[in-house]
Scaffold this motif. Structure first.
Motif, short mmCIF file in Angstrom:
data_model
loop_
_atom_site.label_atom_id
_atom_site.label_comp_id
_atom_site.label_asym_id
_atom_site.label_seq_id
_atom_site.Cartn_x
_atom_site.Cartn_y
_atom_site.Cartn_z
N ALA A 219 0.84 -1.20 0.00
CA ALA A 219 0.00 0.00 0.00
C ALA A 219 0.87 1.24 0.00
O ALA A 219 1.97 1.25 0.56
CB ALA A 219 -0.91 0.00 1.22
N SER A 220 0.39 2.31 -0.61
CA SER A 220 1.14 3.57 -0.60
C SER A 220 1.23 4.15 0.79
O SER A 220 2.24 4.74 1.18
CB SER A 220 0.48 4.57 -1.54
N VAL A 221 0.14 4.02 1.55
CA VAL A 221 0.15 4.40 2.97
C VAL A 221 -0.27 3.18 3.77
O VAL A 221 -1.31 2.58 3.51
CB VAL A 221 -0.81 5.57 3.25
N ARG A 222 0.56 2.81 4.72
CA ARG A 222 0.32 1.62 5.54
C ARG A 222 0.13 2.03 6.99
O ARG A 222 0.95 2.76 7.54
CB ARG A 222 1.50 0.66 5.41
N ILE A 223 -0.93 1.55 7.61
CA ILE A 223 -1.07 1.71 9.05
C ILE A 223 -0.21 0.65 9.71
O ILE A 223 -0.41 -0.55 9.50
CB ILE A 223 -2.54 1.58 9.48
N CYS A 224 0.76 1.09 10.48
CA CYS A 224 1.75 0.17 11.03
C CYS A 224 1.22 -0.57 12.25
O CYS A 224 0.35 -0.06 12.97
CB CYS A 224 3.03 0.93 11.36
N PRO A 225 1.75 -1.75 12.51
CA PRO A 225 1.25 -2.55 13.64
C PRO A 225 1.62 -1.95 14.98
O PRO A 225 2.60 -1.22 15.12
CB PRO A 225 1.93 -3.90 13.44
N VAL A 226 0.83 -2.26 15.97
CA VAL A 226 1.06 -1.85 17.35
C VAL A 226 1.26 -3.10 18.19
O VAL A 226 0.52 -4.08 18.04
CB VAL A 226 -0.13 -1.02 17.89
N SER A 227 2.27 -3.09 19.04
CA SER A 227 2.57 -4.26 19.86
C SER A 227 1.88 -4.17 21.22
O SER A 227 2.04 -3.18 21.94
CB SER A 227 4.08 -4.38 20.07
N ASP A 228 1.14 -5.20 21.56
CA ASP A 228 0.46 -5.24 22.85
C ASP A 228 1.42 -5.53 24.00
O ASP A 228 1.07 -5.34 25.16
CB ASP A 228 -0.64 -6.30 22.83
N ILE A 229 2.63 -5.99 23.69
CA ILE A 229 3.59 -6.30 24.75
C ILE A 229 4.63 -5.19 24.92
O ILE A 229 5.56 -5.32 25.71
CB ILE A 229 4.31 -7.64 24.48
N SER A 230 4.47 -4.08 24.16
CA SER A 230 5.41 -2.97 24.27
C SER A 230 5.21 -2.23 25.59
O SER A 230 4.11 -2.21 26.16
CB SER A 230 5.21 -1.99 23.12
N ASP A 231 6.29 -1.61 26.06
CA ASP A 231 6.17 -0.77 27.26
C ASP A 231 5.61 0.60 26.93
O ASP A 231 5.34 1.40 27.82
CB ASP A 231 7.54 -0.62 27.94
N LEU A 232 5.41 0.90 25.63
CA LEU A 232 4.83 2.17 25.21
C LEU A 232 3.32 2.03 25.06
O LEU A 232 2.82 0.99 24.58
CB LEU A 232 5.42 2.62 23.88
N ALA A 233 2.59 3.05 25.45
CA ALA A 233 1.14 3.06 25.29
C ALA A 233 0.79 2.97 23.80
O ALA A 233 1.56 3.39 22.94
CB ALA A 233 0.55 4.33 25.89
#
Length: 436
Positions: free
Chosen positions: A303-317
Motif C-alpha cells: 500500500a502507498s500508505v500503511r497503518i503500522c502494527p502496534v505491539s500489545d507487549i510494548s512498554d509504550l502506550a
C-alpha cells in the motif's frame, strides 16, 4: 603534510544531491552569520551534473548559510574530521530563497500548524546496497550476513549516535549487498535533516571500509529495489500523541485520517517529487513490496500508505506507538521535498475535511481499469515523464509550492531524463547507481 579542517556548507537540492562549498573551520562563526556565496542556476544542476534549462542564466547572487543544529561530523584518526553543515539558501538581504528545499519544507510545516496546531513527528527508513559485492546466497537476514558486515554496522550505528541520531535497527536485507537502517523519530525540520545526514554517514562509513554505497531506487529491471519509507505521526500543542483514536476509522484520529486521505487523494500528482528518477518507476510496480496505487493498507506492505502494527507487549502506550507509513518514495528525492509534499497533502486533507478511505483487502493490479476507477483508486504514474505531466497539470498541488517552482522542477527533470533517454533500462540503472 599538515592538513587544516574544512567544513562543507551544503544543501540537499532538487536532484536529492548534497552540494555545497567548504570553508576553513576557523571561519565558522563568520560563516554562520554571513554564509558563503551561492548561485541561483545551481538549482538546475541535475544528478548527472548537466545544467537543465534555467530561468536564471548567469545572473543573481545568493548566500548559503550553514545551520549548526544540522551538522554531521565523521571522525578520522589520521586526518581532520569530515564535517558538513546543512543550511538555508537566502538572498543577500537575508530573505529566504523560495527555491531552497529547506525553505519549502518550512512553509509546509507552518501550514500544518496553521490548519491544525499539530507538529509532525516522524522518521525516514532507508534501504541501500554496497556496490561491487558478489551475490552470496543464504545471507539475507542471516547470522552469516550480519557477521560479515558487523563491523560496518557497528561503525555506522556509533556514527549515528555521535551525530545525535538515535539508531533503531540495522539489518542485512533481502537483496544482494542490501541493508536497511532505521532511526528513532524526531520533529519537523529535524526529520529531513537527519535523513540527509544519515545518507551521508552511510557513504562516509562505507568509504572508510573501502566500499561504495548506493541508495539507487533499483539496480536493474529485475532487481530488488531500495525504498525510502516515511513513518509519520502527529503531536498536539501539549506534546501528546494525536494520531490514535480507538473509536476512529482504522483507529485514526480525525486529523490523522484527514491527513492520510489528503496524501492518497493527491498522491498521483506529487509522485514526481517522491519518486523523481527515471528508474524510480521500475520499482513502483505491483508485487515489488513498494507501491503502485493510491491505496491505504492495514499492515499491507504494497500500500502507498500503511497503518503500522502496534505491539500489545510494548512498554509504550498504544497511542505513542500508533503511526502510518508512506511507501512511494526513494532516495533520489531530497528528504525536504518528500516531506514538504506529504505535509502539504496532509494539510490539504485537513482543510478539505476529507473522509478516511477504506483499507484495501484485494490485489488492485487484478482489477480492470473500470473496476479500479469504481473502487476509487488510481494507478500511480508509470514513468517520470507521465508523473511530471500529472504534477504540472494539478493546480492544487502546484499551488503548494512557490511561484515558478513547478516549471523549474519539470525543466530540471527533463534535463535529467535527456541524459539517459537513449540508454536501455539496465544502463539507466547503472548510471543512477553511480550518482546515488
Amino acid at each position: 603534510m599538515k592538513r587544516e579542517e574544512l567544513i562543507l556548507a551544503c544543501t540537499s537540492d532538487i536532484a536529492g544531491k548534497v552540494r555545497g562549498k567548504s570553508f576553513p573551520a576557523v571561519q565558522l562563526e563568520k560563516r554562520l552569520n554571513r554564509g558563503i556565496g551561492w548561485t541561483p542556476t545551481n538549482v538546475q544542476i541535475t544528478c548527472f551534473d548537466n545544467i537543465a534549462e534555467t530561468p536564471f542564466g548567469s545572473f543573481g547572487d545568493l548566500v548559503l548559510i550553514p545551520d549548526a543544529s544540522a551538522t554531521m561530523r565523521l571522525p578520522d584518526e589520521d586526518a581532520p574530521d569530515e564535517v558538513l553543515m546543512l543550511g538555508d539558501i537566502r538572498y543577500t538581504d537575508g530573505k529566504p530563497w523560495e527555491f531552497c528545499t529547506r525553505a519549502i519544507l518550512r512553509d509546509a510545516l507552518a501550514r500544518l500548524k496553521r490548519v491544525s496546531a499539530l507538529t509532525l513527528n516522524g522518521t525516514f527508513e532507508h534501504e541501500f546496497q554496497i556496490r561491487h559485492e558478489e551475490v552470496q546466497p543464504g545471507s539475507a537476514f542471516s547470522s552469516s550476513g550480519f557477521r560479515q558486515w558487523r563491523a560496518f554496522g557497528e561503525t555506522l550505528i556509533a556514527a549515528m549516535r555521535a551525530n545525535g541520531i538515535a539508531p533503531d535497527t540495522f539489518l542485512r536485507e533481502f537483496g544482494p549487498g542490501q541493508f536497511e537502517v532505521t532511526m528513532d523519530p524526531s520533529r519537523d525540520m529535524a526529520i529531513a535533516d537527519q535523513a540527509v545526514i544519515l545518507r551521508e554517514l552511510v557513504h562516509g562509513v562505507a568509504a572508510r571500509f573501502d566500499k561504495g554505497a548506493t541508495f539507487v531506487p533499483i539496480r536493474g529491471p529485475d532487481a530488488v529495489g531500495n525504498g525510502v519509507h516515511v513513518h509519520i505521526s502527529l503531536i498536539d500543542a501539549d506534546g501528546n500523541p494525536a494520531t490514535h483514536d480507538a473509536d476512529g476509522k482504522h483507529e485514526l484520529s480525525l486529523h490523522a485520517g484527514q491527513f492520510v486521505a489528503g496524501i492518497l487523494k493527491y498522491l498521483d500528482a506529487f509522485t514526481a517529487l517522491t519518486a523523481p528518477s527515471v528508474v524510480s518507476y521500475l520499482r513502483l510496480t505491483p508485487h515489488r513490496w513498494s507501491a503502485a496505487f493510491n491505496n491505504l493498507g492495514f499492515r499491507d506492505r504494497e500500500a502507498s500508505v500503511r497503518i503500522c502494527p502496534v505491539s500489545d507487549i510494548s512498554d509504550l502506550a498504544r497511542a505513542r506507538q500508533f503511526h502510518f507509513e508512506f511507501r512511494a518514495a526513494d532516495a533520489a528525492a531530497s528528504p525536504y521535498l518528500v516531506l514538504a509534499a506529504l505535509v502539504h497533502a496532509g494539510a490539504q486533507g485537513i482543510e478539505e475535511g476529507l473522509s478516511v478511505p477504506d483499507a484495501t483487502q484485494q490485489d488492485l493490479s487484478l482489477l480492470s481499469p473500470q473496476d479500479l476507477a469504481a473502487s476509487g483508486h488510481t494507478r500511480l504514474p508509470q514513468s517520470l515523464e507521465q508523473a511530471l505531466k500529472v504534477f504540472a497539470a494539478n493546480e492544487t498541488v502546484a499551488g503548494w509550492f512557490p511561484e515558478g517552482f513547478t516549471d523549474l522542477y519539470v525543466k530540471h527533470k527533463q534535463g535529467e531524463m535527456a541524459m539517459v533517454a537513449d540508454l536501455e533500462p539496465i544502463e539507466q540503472c547503472r548510471r543512477y547507481e553511480e550518482v546515488y
